[in-house]
Enzyme design. Structure first.
Site, PDB file in Angstrom:
ATOM      1  N   PRO A  13     -43.184 -52.897  37.479  1.00  0.00           N
ATOM      2  CG  PRO A  13     -41.983 -54.868  37.183  1.00  0.00           C
ATOM      3  CD  PRO A  13     -43.173 -54.124  36.676  1.00  0.00           C
ATOM      4  CG  ASN A  14     -38.037 -52.405  40.234  1.00  0.00           C
ATOM      5  OD1 ASN A  14     -38.033 -52.479  41.458  1.00  0.00           O
ATOM      6  ND2 ASN A  14     -37.755 -53.432  39.458  1.00  0.00           N
ATOM      7  NE  ARG A  21     -34.373 -50.357  38.839  1.00  0.00           N
ATOM      8  CZ  ARG A  21     -34.821 -50.522  37.595  1.00  0.00           C
ATOM      9  NH1 ARG A  21     -35.736 -49.719  37.101  1.00  0.00           N
ATOM     10  NH2 ARG A  21     -34.361 -51.499  36.852  1.00  0.00           N
ATOM     11  CE1 TYR A  26     -35.291 -47.730  32.883  1.00  0.00           C
ATOM     12  CE2 TYR A  26     -33.889 -47.931  34.807  1.00  0.00           C
ATOM     13  CZ  TYR A  26     -34.485 -48.487  33.697  1.00  0.00           C
ATOM     14  OH  TYR A  26     -34.265 -49.805  33.401  1.00  0.00           O
ATOM     15  CG  ASN A  75     -42.863 -48.198  31.475  1.00  0.00           C
ATOM     16  OD1 ASN A  75     -42.358 -49.306  31.308  1.00  0.00           O
ATOM     17  ND2 ASN A  75     -42.147 -47.119  31.722  1.00  0.00           N
ATOM     18  CB  ALA A  78     -38.514 -56.016  34.518  1.00  0.00           C
ATOM     19  CD  GLU A  99     -44.063 -52.488  24.769  1.00  0.00           C
ATOM     20  OE1 GLU A  99     -43.094 -52.961  25.388  1.00  0.00           O
ATOM     21  OE2 GLU A  99     -44.481 -52.973  23.693  1.00  0.00           O
ATOM     22  CG  HIS A 101     -40.462 -49.373  27.161  1.00  0.00           C
ATOM     23  ND1 HIS A 101     -40.471 -50.210  28.248  1.00  0.00           N
ATOM     24  CD2 HIS A 101     -41.123 -50.016  26.169  1.00  0.00           C
ATOM     25  CE1 HIS A 101     -41.103 -51.326  27.928  1.00  0.00           C
ATOM     26  NE2 HIS A 101     -41.511 -51.229  26.674  1.00  0.00           N
ATOM     27  NE  ARG A 108     -31.389 -50.030  29.367  1.00  0.00           N
ATOM     28  CZ  ARG A 108     -32.119 -50.188  30.457  1.00  0.00           C
ATOM     29  NH1 ARG A 108     -33.410 -49.938  30.446  1.00  0.00           N
ATOM     30  NH2 ARG A 108     -31.558 -50.611  31.573  1.00  0.00           N
TER      31      ARG A 108
END
Length: 153
Positions: A13-14, A21, A26, A75, A78, A99, A101, A108
């Site tokens: 998502p996103n 964003r 990012y 990725n 969230a 995985e 990111h 974070r």
């Protein structure tokens, strides 16, 4: 494994909003830029590149990868921190799972420091912006090629 490896690159998502964003976190690259980077890094492999804001669709694609892919880069965004459904789907795979990111979740907020997906991943690449994808693609394909070169016992 197929003669030409097939790599699934799934985005949660996103990530369709990359470049817009929170670019300070990012980066300014768009998802199309990331796709081009993945395809360039794939070294002749077929790349199936997808993004969804819907958990169930990601689960469907993971299940599809079980029979169609040589390796998977994901990725989960969230969903890393919330999705037991993604974890369960990934646990059904026998192919390498990396995985990926853009940011470093460990640096974070506290809630980002736990990933359900990590429990099923062969490895994790994070914190290098869009370059994380390039590293993840190379690692996933290397693992897939090594597996295909190893005789079954």
């Amino acid at each position: 494994m197929p003669e030409t490896p097939v790599l699934y690159v799934l985005n949660g998502p996103n990530l369709n909003l990359l470049g817009v964003r929170e670019p300070h976190i990012y980066g300014r690259e768009t998802l199309a830029d990331v796709q081009a980077l993945c395809e360039a890094a794939a070294d002749g492999a077929t790349v199936v590149f997808r993004q969804s804001n819907h958990e169930g669709e990601l689960v469907d694609w993971i299940q599809e990868a079980r029979t169609e892919a040589s390796a998977l880069v994901i990725n989960p965004a969230a969903y890393s921190h919330t999705s037991v459904a993604l974890l369960d789907a990934l646990k059904a795979l026998t192919i390498p799972v990396v995985e990926c990111h853009l940011s470093n979740p460990a640096a974070r907020e506290e809630f980002r420091r736990h990933s359900y997906v990590s429990l099923a991943a062969t490895g994790i690449v994070s914190g290098f912006g869009a370059h994380s994808y390039e590293l993840a693609v190379k690692a996933a394909l290397r693992l897939a090629r090594e597996r295909s070169a190893t005789p079954a016992r």
